[in-house]
Motif scaffolding. Structure first.
Motif, PDB file in Angstrom:
ATOM      1  N   GLN A   1       0.850  -1.198   0.000  1.00  0.00           N
ATOM      2  CA  GLN A   1       0.000   0.000   0.000  1.00  0.00           C
ATOM      3  C   GLN A   1       0.883   1.245   0.000  1.00  0.00           C
ATOM      4  O   GLN A   1       1.934   1.273   0.641  1.00  0.00           O
ATOM      5  CB  GLN A   1      -0.924   0.010   1.217  1.00  0.00           C
ATOM      6  CG  GLN A   1      -1.941   1.153   1.176  1.00  0.00           C
ATOM      7  CD  GLN A   1      -2.970   1.044   2.285  1.00  0.00           C
ATOM      8  OE1 GLN A   1      -2.643   0.622   3.384  1.00  0.00           O
ATOM      9  NE2 GLN A   1      -4.209   1.410   2.005  1.00  0.00           N
ATOM     10  N   MET A   2       0.435   2.258  -0.744  1.00  0.00           N
ATOM     11  CA  MET A   2       1.137   3.533  -0.808  1.00  0.00           C
ATOM     12  C   MET A   2       0.568   4.469   0.257  1.00  0.00           C
ATOM     13  O   MET A   2      -0.650   4.544   0.452  1.00  0.00           O
ATOM     14  CB  MET A   2       0.975   4.173  -2.187  1.00  0.00           C
ATOM     15  CG  MET A   2       1.744   5.464  -2.365  1.00  0.00           C
ATOM     16  SD  MET A   2       3.538   5.182  -2.435  1.00  0.00           S
ATOM     17  CE  MET A   2       3.683   4.588  -4.146  1.00  0.00           C
ATOM     18  N   GLN A   3       1.459   5.156   0.986  1.00  0.00           N
ATOM     19  CA  GLN A   3       1.058   6.112   2.008  1.00  0.00           C
ATOM     20  C   GLN A   3       1.410   7.532   1.537  1.00  0.00           C
ATOM     21  O   GLN A   3       2.463   7.748   0.922  1.00  0.00           O
ATOM     22  CB  GLN A   3       1.776   5.802   3.331  1.00  0.00           C
ATOM     23  CG  GLN A   3       1.385   4.470   3.943  1.00  0.00           C
ATOM     24  CD  GLN A   3      -0.058   4.471   4.413  1.00  0.00           C
ATOM     25  OE1 GLN A   3      -0.526   5.411   5.061  1.00  0.00           O
ATOM     26  NE2 GLN A   3      -0.779   3.414   4.046  1.00  0.00           N
ATOM     27  N   TYR A   4       0.530   8.504   1.866  1.00  0.00           N
ATOM     28  CA  TYR A   4       0.699   9.885   1.401  1.00  0.00           C
ATOM     29  C   TYR A   4       0.759  10.821   2.604  1.00  0.00           C
ATOM     30  O   TYR A   4       0.182  10.541   3.671  1.00  0.00           O
ATOM     31  CB  TYR A   4      -0.460  10.292   0.496  1.00  0.00           C
ATOM     32  CG  TYR A   4      -0.627   9.392  -0.708  1.00  0.00           C
ATOM     33  CD1 TYR A   4       0.020   9.682  -1.906  1.00  0.00           C
ATOM     34  CD2 TYR A   4      -1.438   8.262  -0.640  1.00  0.00           C
ATOM     35  CE1 TYR A   4      -0.133   8.864  -3.017  1.00  0.00           C
ATOM     36  CE2 TYR A   4      -1.591   7.427  -1.736  1.00  0.00           C
ATOM     37  CZ  TYR A   4      -0.935   7.733  -2.927  1.00  0.00           C
ATOM     38  OH  TYR A   4      -1.086   6.900  -4.017  1.00  0.00           O
ATOM     39  N   ASN A   5       1.468  11.942   2.453  1.00  0.00           N
ATOM     40  CA  ASN A   5       1.514  12.945   3.516  1.00  0.00           C
ATOM     41  C   ASN A   5       0.316  13.872   3.421  1.00  0.00           C
ATOM     42  O   ASN A   5      -0.560  13.699   2.560  1.00  0.00           O
ATOM     43  CB  ASN A   5       2.835  13.709   3.490  1.00  0.00           C
ATOM     44  CG  ASN A   5       3.049  14.462   2.185  1.00  0.00           C
ATOM     45  OD1 ASN A   5       2.094  14.690   1.422  1.00  0.00           O
ATOM     46  ND2 ASN A   5       4.272  14.879   1.925  1.00  0.00           N
ATOM     47  N   GLU A   6       0.277  14.892   4.286  1.00  0.00           N
ATOM     48  CA  GLU A   6      -0.865  15.798   4.324  1.00  0.00           C
ATOM     49  C   GLU A   6      -1.009  16.599   3.038  1.00  0.00           C
ATOM     50  O   GLU A   6      -2.093  17.069   2.699  1.00  0.00           O
ATOM     51  CB  GLU A   6      -0.720  16.753   5.518  1.00  0.00           C
ATOM     52  CG  GLU A   6      -0.792  16.038   6.862  1.00  0.00           C
ATOM     53  CD  GLU A   6      -0.598  16.994   8.023  1.00  0.00           C
ATOM     54  OE1 GLU A   6      -0.318  18.188   7.766  1.00  0.00           O
ATOM     55  OE2 GLU A   6      -0.723  16.545   9.179  1.00  0.00           O
ATOM     56  N   GLN A   7       0.086  16.757   2.295  1.00  0.00           N
ATOM     57  CA  GLN A   7       0.029  17.477   1.020  1.00  0.00           C
ATOM     58  C   GLN A   7      -0.350  16.568  -0.144  1.00  0.00           C
ATOM     59  O   GLN A   7      -0.383  16.990  -1.295  1.00  0.00           O
ATOM     60  CB  GLN A   7       1.382  18.135   0.726  1.00  0.00           C
ATOM     61  CG  GLN A   7       1.721  19.311   1.624  1.00  0.00           C
ATOM     62  CD  GLN A   7       2.110  18.887   3.028  1.00  0.00           C
ATOM     63  OE1 GLN A   7       2.759  17.855   3.172  1.00  0.00           O
ATOM     64  NE2 GLN A   7       1.700  19.653   4.028  1.00  0.00           N
ATOM     65  N   GLY A   8      -0.603  15.266   0.160  1.00  0.00           N
ATOM     66  CA  GLY A   8      -0.992  14.331  -0.889  1.00  0.00           C
ATOM     67  C   GLY A   8       0.176  13.741  -1.644  1.00  0.00           C
ATOM     68  O   GLY A   8      -0.015  13.124  -2.694  1.00  0.00           O
ATOM     69  N   GLU A   9       1.396  13.928  -1.115  1.00  0.00           N
ATOM     70  CA  GLU A   9       2.581  13.381  -1.790  1.00  0.00           C
ATOM     71  C   GLU A   9       2.852  11.953  -1.311  1.00  0.00           C
ATOM     72  O   GLU A   9       2.748  11.651  -0.106  1.00  0.00           O
ATOM     73  CB  GLU A   9       3.800  14.262  -1.499  1.00  0.00           C
ATOM     74  CG  GLU A   9       3.657  15.687  -1.994  1.00  0.00           C
ATOM     75  CD  GLU A   9       4.808  16.556  -1.518  1.00  0.00           C
ATOM     76  OE1 GLU A   9       5.414  16.194  -0.478  1.00  0.00           O
ATOM     77  OE2 GLU A   9       5.097  17.576  -2.163  1.00  0.00           O
ATOM     78  N   ALA A  10       3.196  11.094  -2.258  1.00  0.00           N
ATOM     79  CA  ALA A  10       3.542   9.716  -1.913  1.00  0.00           C
ATOM     80  C   ALA A  10       4.879   9.709  -1.172  1.00  0.00           C
ATOM     81  O   ALA A  10       5.882  10.242  -1.662  1.00  0.00           O
ATOM     82  CB  ALA A  10       3.640   8.858  -3.169  1.00  0.00           C
ATOM     83  N   ILE A  11       4.903   9.127   0.016  1.00  0.00           N
ATOM     84  CA  ILE A  11       6.139   9.140   0.816  1.00  0.00           C
ATOM     85  C   ILE A  11       6.631   7.740   1.184  1.00  0.00           C
ATOM     86  O   ILE A  11       7.822   7.520   1.383  1.00  0.00           O
ATOM     87  CB  ILE A  11       5.946   9.952   2.115  1.00  0.00           C
ATOM     88  CG1 ILE A  11       4.795   9.348   2.936  1.00  0.00           C
ATOM     89  CG2 ILE A  11       5.688  11.401   1.818  1.00  0.00           C
ATOM     90  CD1 ILE A  11       4.666   9.950   4.315  1.00  0.00           C
TER      91      ILE A  11
END
Length: 602
Positions: free
Chosen positions: A574-584
């Motif tokens: 699974q891909m996780q994203y930060n609050e800005q919607g960037e994949a991290i």
């Protein structure tokens, strides 16, 4: 004169009975000759008697001379040339005076040689030594010299050395046996079957029980604690019911005096006085028992098998199922909300939750069932005597009992678990890995349903709570990866999207010959190991993640291991994203499904 075998010795029985020293050796060899002189008047015909004891029928061991006075050179040569005389006696029954003179002359002896006859002291073809008898003047001139008396003397001397040799051998054997028995790690003791008195105890057992002189004491008084009569577990009575069978009774005992566990071997034997006695040989198995328990049983639950021991038993059960045409039900379950219990109430409460669930479930299991801990909160139960429907009913009973117990004890949480069931038929061609993978999938399906329901319940509670309340949670992230890797058979991977570096576990690196645990551009390196027929599905799933069209990765394909074999694997991520919607962060698990996974699907 003939060899001195059994018949010759019997001729001197009247003399042997008169000399207890022949048997007891309380007196010396010279006392024996003094008694013979008194009875037979030896010195009337003999001026000197020399007896040479041999070692191994060949070499000199000891010399005895009578009378015990300063020796002549002739007498001294008997010791130095014992090997030559012994060699000639192996071929002759005796060495007469003339032959004896030749021997001394050959040895360089030039003085006056006194008339001497050498007789072998031989019994049943074994040469114990020889006797050299020097005749005095009277015997030389007296033609009617009593040969019967001389024969009796030689026979008595022979009997003496036969007995002496046997006594020495017995003493040596007894010394060796005693040394061996005292040096053994086993505990050994012998008791009288009627009085229970100790007749013998080896030094090892004396040391272990702190006893100095236990011989003659009652066994249960010194070997047990607070006993007033013979131990009710004593095997002597059972042995006496059939004393002729030469049987040995094997049993285990927790000794009340030492607190140690012993493996006992009891039997009846003939004692040195001909009586029947009780022999016990014991081995202290306390440490080995503990080591075995620690290796096979889970430390927390104490009664559940460890992962290794459980898998070994399940492996044997799979083979037995094929041979006996008898299937079984495999259940995998994990404990719900264990992490929340640990975080909110402490790990001791989490341990209590695990123990409660396992003890409750164990009450419903039969003697042939297998129960082991697979990982931290995952467990395997193998039901060998129940149908699939029976197992479902049992698990529901356990869940109801846990719920009622929690309400009764006012627990702030509800003990429960999520499970998956797999019915294994005797005709199923499943390996151990296949079974664990399939039952894991079954459990995952139920777990997913459980989490959906849990989120719905949490969402309902959230609406009722203060919207401004913020839940906080923190943990040491650097330990998370190792904890997850060590608690599962799957391969855990983590990718830092910004640097495009993948972290793979060491076991996966070894299994598939990867260049290292940290790999940049891993999609290309790992993709090169994917089977050509499966690469399109593998690349398409990866591309969906990279394009942002999906944040969940789920694909099955074959990968080539270090041995060149194609192994089916299931990759979830699974891909996780930060609050800005960037994949991290991209992370997930790779599960091995086996070489023949697709062929075994129904």
């Amino acid at each position: 004169m003939a060899d001195y075998s059994t018949d010759n010795l019997k001729q001197s029985q009247q003399f042997l009975q008169a000399y207890d020293k022949l048997y007891s050796f309380k007196n010396t060899f010279y006392d024996l000759l003094a008694s013979l002189e008194k009875t037979l008047g030896l010195t009337e015909y003999l001026s000197h008697i020399s007896v040479i004891q041999l070692r191994n029928e060949k070499h000199f061991q000891a010399a005895f001379h009578y009378p015990n006075e300063a020796l002549s050179q002739q007498q001294s040569l008997l010791s130095h040339k014992a090997h030559l005389i012994a060699k000639k006696l192996k071929l002759k029954t005796e060495i007469n005076c003339k032959d004896f003179s030749h021997i001394l002359t050959e040895c360089g002896y030039n003085d006056n040689i006194r008339p001497t006859t050498v007789y072998p002291l031989r019994f049943d073809d074994y040469l114990y030594g020889f006797a050299a008898l020097e005749l005095n003047e009277k015997a030389i001139n007296f033609q009617q010299f009593s040969t019967d008396s001389l024969t009796a003397v030689v026979n008595i001397l022979c009997a003496y050395f036969v007995k002496k040799h046997a006594f020495e051998q017995t003493a040596l054997q007894q010394k060796v046996y005693t040394s061996i028995i005292n040096g053994m790690n086993n505990l050994i003791y012998v008791t009288d079957i009627h009085t229970n008195k100790i007749l013998f105890m080896n030094q090892t057992m004396k040391d272990r029980f702190a006893l100095k002189a236990p011989e003659g004491k009652i066994c249960w008084q010194v070997l047990q604690q607070n006993m007033s009569q013979r131990c009710n577990f004593c095997p002597v009575s059972k042995l006496l019911r059939d004393p002729s069978s030469n049987k040995t009774i094997h049993w285990e005992e927790v000794n009340s005096k030492t607190g140690r566990i012993y493996e006992n071997h009891d039997s009846l034997i003939n004692w040195c006085d001909g009586s029947i006695v009780h022999l016990q040989q014991s081995i202290d198995i306390t440490d080995s028992k503990k080591a075995f328990h620690d290796a096979c049983f889970d430390e927390l639950t104490n009664t559940l098998l460890t992962r290794r021991a459980g898998k070994e038993l399940l492996e044997k059960l799979i083979k037995a199922a094929h041979q006996n045409c008898h299937g079984f039900i495999t259940c995998m379950f994990d404990i719900n909300s264990l992490k929340q219990v640990n975080d909110n109430y402490g790990h001791s409460e989490g341990d209590k939750l695990i123990i409660t669930i396992c003890q409750t479930l164990k009450k419903y299991l039969g003697s042939g069932d297998i129960f082991f801990r697979l990982s931290g909160d995952e467990f395997i139960v193998v039901f060998t005597e129940h149908s699939l429907q029976n197992v479902k009913e049992i698990l529901q009973k356990v869940l109801i009992e846990l719920k009622n117990s929690a309400q009764k004890n006012a627990l702030p949480y509800e003990p429960s678990f999520t499970y998956g069931l797999l019915e294994v038929q005797s005709t199923s061609n499943y390996s151990l890995t296949d079974i664990l993978n399939r039952v894991d999938e079954k459990m995952y399906e139920q777990k997913r349903s459980y989490h959906i329901l849990k989120r719905q319940q949490d969402a309902g509670l959230q609406k009722q709570s203060d919207p401004s309340e913020k839940n906080s949670f923190s943990y040491q992230a650097e330990y998370l990866y190792d904890a997850l890797v060590n608690s599962t058979d799957d391969y855990l991977y983590v990718c830092d999207v910004q640097s495009d570096v993948f972290h793979y576990p060491k076991t996966m690196v070894e299994e598939f010959a990867l260049p290292g645990e940290y790999i940049k551009n891993a999609a290309a390196i790992w993709g090169a190991k994917v089977h050509p027929d499966d690469q399109s599905a593998f690349l398409a799933s990866n591309q969906e993640i990279l394009d942002g069209r999906a944040n969940i990765h789920y694909v099955e394909y074959r990968a080539q291991n270090k041995e060149g074999k194609w192994i089916w694997v299931r990759c979830r991520g699974q891909m996780q994203y930060n609050e800005q919607g960037e994949a991290i962060l991209f992370a997930g698990f790779i599960k091995k499904l086996g070489e023949n996974y697709k062929q075994q699907l129904p």
